[in-house]
Design an enzyme around this catalytic site. Structure first.
Site, PDB file in Angstrom:
ATOM      1  N   GLU A 190      25.507   1.599  -6.905  1.00 11.13           N
ATOM      2  CA  GLU A 190      26.880   2.063  -6.680  1.00 11.13           C
ATOM      3  C   GLU A 190      26.863   3.149  -5.606  1.00 11.13           C
ATOM      4  O   GLU A 190      26.186   4.172  -5.763  1.00 11.13           O
ATOM      5  CB  GLU A 190      27.476   2.627  -7.965  1.00 11.13           C
ATOM      6  N   SER A 193      43.511  10.131 -13.409  1.00  9.51           N
ATOM      7  CA  SER A 193      42.941  11.474 -13.608  1.00  9.51           C
ATOM      8  C   SER A 193      43.119  12.356 -12.369  1.00  9.51           C
ATOM      9  O   SER A 193      42.994  13.570 -12.442  1.00  9.51           O
ATOM     10  CB  SER A 193      41.439  11.338 -13.887  1.00  9.51           C
ATOM     11  N   SER A 230      22.554   8.843 -20.521  1.00 15.92           N
ATOM     12  CA  SER A 230      23.879   8.429 -20.009  1.00 15.92           C
ATOM     13  C   SER A 230      24.022   6.917 -19.978  1.00 15.92           C
ATOM     14  O   SER A 230      25.128   6.398 -20.153  1.00 15.92           O
ATOM     15  CB  SER A 230      24.154   8.910 -18.597  1.00 15.92           C
ATOM     16  N   LYS A 242      20.623   6.956 -13.109  1.00 14.71           N
ATOM     17  CA  LYS A 242      21.294   7.431 -14.327  1.00 14.71           C
ATOM     18  C   LYS A 242      20.247   7.747 -15.400  1.00 14.71           C
ATOM     19  O   LYS A 242      19.281   6.989 -15.556  1.00 14.71           O
ATOM     20  CB  LYS A 242      22.223   6.302 -14.821  1.00 14.71           C
ATOM     21  N   THR A 267      33.420  16.994  -9.047  1.00 19.70           N
ATOM     22  CA  THR A 267      32.308  17.677  -9.712  1.00 19.70           C
ATOM     23  C   THR A 267      32.832  18.592 -10.820  1.00 19.70           C
ATOM     24  O   THR A 267      32.325  18.591 -11.946  1.00 19.70           O
ATOM     25  CB  THR A 267      31.487  18.504  -8.679  1.00 19.70           C
TER      26      THR A 267
HETATM   27  P1  0O2 Z   1      28.609   9.440 -14.145  1.00 15.62           P
HETATM   28  O1  0O2 Z   1      28.159  10.454 -15.119  1.00 15.62           O
HETATM   29  O2  0O2 Z   1      29.113  10.041 -12.878  1.00 15.62           O
HETATM   30  O3  0O2 Z   1      27.582   8.387 -13.884  1.00 15.62           O
HETATM   31  P2  0O2 Z   1      35.043  -0.050 -14.770  1.00 15.62           P
HETATM   32  O4  0O2 Z   1      34.300  -0.904 -15.755  1.00 15.62           O
HETATM   33  O5  0O2 Z   1      34.742  -0.443 -13.354  1.00 15.62           O
HETATM   34  O6  0O2 Z   1      36.480   0.082 -15.049  1.00 15.62           O
HETATM   35  P3  0O2 Z   1      33.379   2.260 -14.472  1.00 15.62           P
HETATM   36  O7  0O2 Z   1      32.065   1.565 -14.523  1.00 15.62           O
HETATM   37  O8  0O2 Z   1      33.434   3.603 -15.169  1.00 15.62           O
HETATM   38  O9  0O2 Z   1      34.548   1.420 -15.064  1.00 15.62           O
HETATM   39  O10 0O2 Z   1      33.732   2.340 -12.957  1.00 15.62           O
HETATM   40  P4  0O2 Z   1      34.574   3.402 -12.162  1.00 15.62           P
HETATM   41  O11 0O2 Z   1      35.865   3.711 -12.810  1.00 15.62           O
HETATM   42  O12 0O2 Z   1      34.593   2.874 -10.778  1.00 15.62           O
HETATM   43  O13 0O2 Z   1      33.698   4.738 -12.254  1.00 15.62           O
HETATM   44  C1  0O2 Z   1      32.372   4.785 -11.882  1.00 15.62           C
HETATM   45  C2  0O2 Z   1      31.966   6.214 -11.592  1.00 15.62           C
HETATM   46  O14 0O2 Z   1      32.959   6.855 -10.772  1.00 15.62           O
HETATM   47  C3  0O2 Z   1      31.865   7.121 -12.797  1.00 15.62           C
HETATM   48  O15 0O2 Z   1      30.614   6.953 -13.403  1.00 15.62           O
HETATM   49  C4  0O2 Z   1      32.045   8.496 -12.168  1.00 15.62           C
HETATM   50  O16 0O2 Z   1      30.871   8.900 -11.503  1.00 15.62           O
HETATM   51  C5  0O2 Z   1      33.095   8.216 -11.133  1.00 15.62           C
HETATM   52  N1  0O2 Z   1      34.446   8.399 -11.714  1.00 15.62           N
HETATM   53  C6  0O2 Z   1      35.332   7.450 -12.040  1.00 15.62           C
HETATM   54  N2  0O2 Z   1      36.464   7.984 -12.533  1.00 15.62           N
HETATM   55  C7  0O2 Z   1      36.296   9.320 -12.504  1.00 15.62           C
HETATM   56  C8  0O2 Z   1      37.136  10.437 -12.873  1.00 15.62           C
HETATM   57  O17 0O2 Z   1      38.260  10.288 -13.340  1.00 15.62           O
HETATM   58  N3  0O2 Z   1      36.608  11.679 -12.694  1.00 15.62           N
HETATM   59  C9  0O2 Z   1      35.359  11.894 -12.182  1.00 15.62           C
HETATM   60  N4  0O2 Z   1      34.937  13.151 -12.042  1.00 15.62           N
HETATM   61  N5  0O2 Z   1      34.533  10.857 -11.834  1.00 15.62           N
HETATM   62  C10 0O2 Z   1      35.006   9.601 -11.986  1.00 15.62           C
HETATM   63  P5  0O2 Z   1      30.384   7.349 -14.924  1.00 15.62           P
HETATM   64  O18 0O2 Z   1      29.314   6.494 -15.486  1.00 15.62           O
HETATM   65  O19 0O2 Z   1      31.683   7.349 -15.658  1.00 15.62           O
HETATM   66  O20 0O2 Z   1      29.890   8.815 -14.842  1.00 15.62           O
END
Ligand code: 0O2
Length: 266
Positions: free
Chosen positions: A140, A115, A52, A48, A153
């Site tokens: 992860e 979503s 971010s 990351k 994406t």
């Molecule tokens: P990036 O930019 O991809 O790194 P939590 O505390 O467990 O509830 P967390 O840590 O956000 O929350 O965990 P979660 O929900 O498992 O999501 C982790 C990652 O999954 C996200 O990282 C996204 O990469 C992906 N993700 C989760 N939900 C969505 C969604 O609705 N749409 C998309 N496109 N990706 C999703 P980041 O850090 O949010 O983003």
């Protein structure tokens, strides 16, 4: 925090991502070398970015010095599969490994996010060795199909563009395209066997052709030119027919010819 310190903190995460990418790519290679269909289509890895990390820490009210213990996705691996079944094969494969210790799992395929997001997430603890000693890093691993990845994406870019507030009409479109992705994945699963047969055929053919070409190359060093030309012509003829059994038989015959030269000490 100073930029240099951030770089130091991120070094073991970088190493974990590099090592895991190599290991998962090696799994693909092993499947292909043994002529089997690989449940992993592609592996992507990333650490990351600092911005971010800070953005997520701010969103989750995490203090700067708690980031490392509170964020589990600083190191991320994404595994792309062709079929939904493959995702669960990969999950099993990860569970059975001794170099990755599972910390948590989230099945957003069975329990799709509001979503429309679908993926299987596993947080593993992975040990790396650095100049300052060994360190266990959370990584992860997101496992999804090609179709799920396409949707995620696009949706991720829109979230970025609209600062997490995607306008309602676009959100509705995303929801209906998420439904379409589910249908697509299910349709593909229903012809899974057919597609796998075609791909297996391709893998087996490519392995046997590569064996034949290697043997012909070695024969160049020992056999006479006329014999080589005859072998080559025969190979081209069989290759055009695309008959695996005939190619395999030809491969065995070439092995016997090579063996003959070896026995003569040539
Ligand atoms: P990036 O930019 O991809 O790194 P939590 O505390 O467990 O509830 P967390 O840590 O956000 O929350 O965990 P979660 O929900 O498992 O999501 C982790 C990652 O999954 C996200 O990282 C996204 O990469 C992906 N993700 C989760 N939900 C969505 C969604 O609705 N749409 C998309 N496109 N990706 C999703 P980041 O850090 O949010 O983003």
């Amino acid at each position: 925090m100073e930029l240099q310190l951030w770089k130091e903190i991120l070094t073991p995460y970088d190493l974990a991502v590099d090592e895991l990418q190599l290991k998962f790519n090696h799994i693909i290679k092993e499947y292909k070398q043994s002529g089997k269909y690989s449940p992993i289509e592609q592996v992507i890895g990333r650490v990351k970015s600092i911005s971010s990390i800070l953005e997520k820490a701010q969103k989750k009210n995490i203090e700067i010095d708690k980031i490392e213990v509170s964020l589990d996705d600083i190191a991320g691996i994404r595994i792309i599969c062709q079929f939904i079944d493959d995702i669960y094969t990969v999950v099993k494969l990860i569970r059975e490994r001794s170099d990755m210790k599972i910390k948590s799992e989230k099945d957003y395929i069975t329990n799709m996010k509001r979503s429309g997001y679908r993926s299987y997430h596993i947080i593993v603890m992975y040990k790396v060795e650095t100049l300052t000693g060994s360190k266990s890093i959370p990584v992860e691993i997101q496992i999804r199909t090609l179709a799920m990845n396409f949707w995620a994406t696009i949706e991720h870019s829109l979230q970025y563009k609209y600062h997490q507030n995607i306008p309602k009409p676009i959100r509705e479109r995303l929801n209906s395209s998420s439904e379409a992705i589910i249908t697509l994945d299910n349709e593909m699963s229903s012809i899974h066997g057919e597609i796998m047969d075609a791909q297996n055929f391709y893998i087996i053919k490519s392995n046997v052709v590569s064996d034949i070409l290697n043997t012909i190359q070695n024969l160049y060093k020992v056999a006479n030119k006329r014999e080589i030309v005859k072998i080559q012509d025969e190979f081209y003829e069989l290759y055009e027919k695309s008959d695996i059994e005939q190619l395999e038989r030809f491969n065995r015959q070439l092995d016997i010819i090579s063996e003959g030269y070896r026995a003569q000490g040539i």
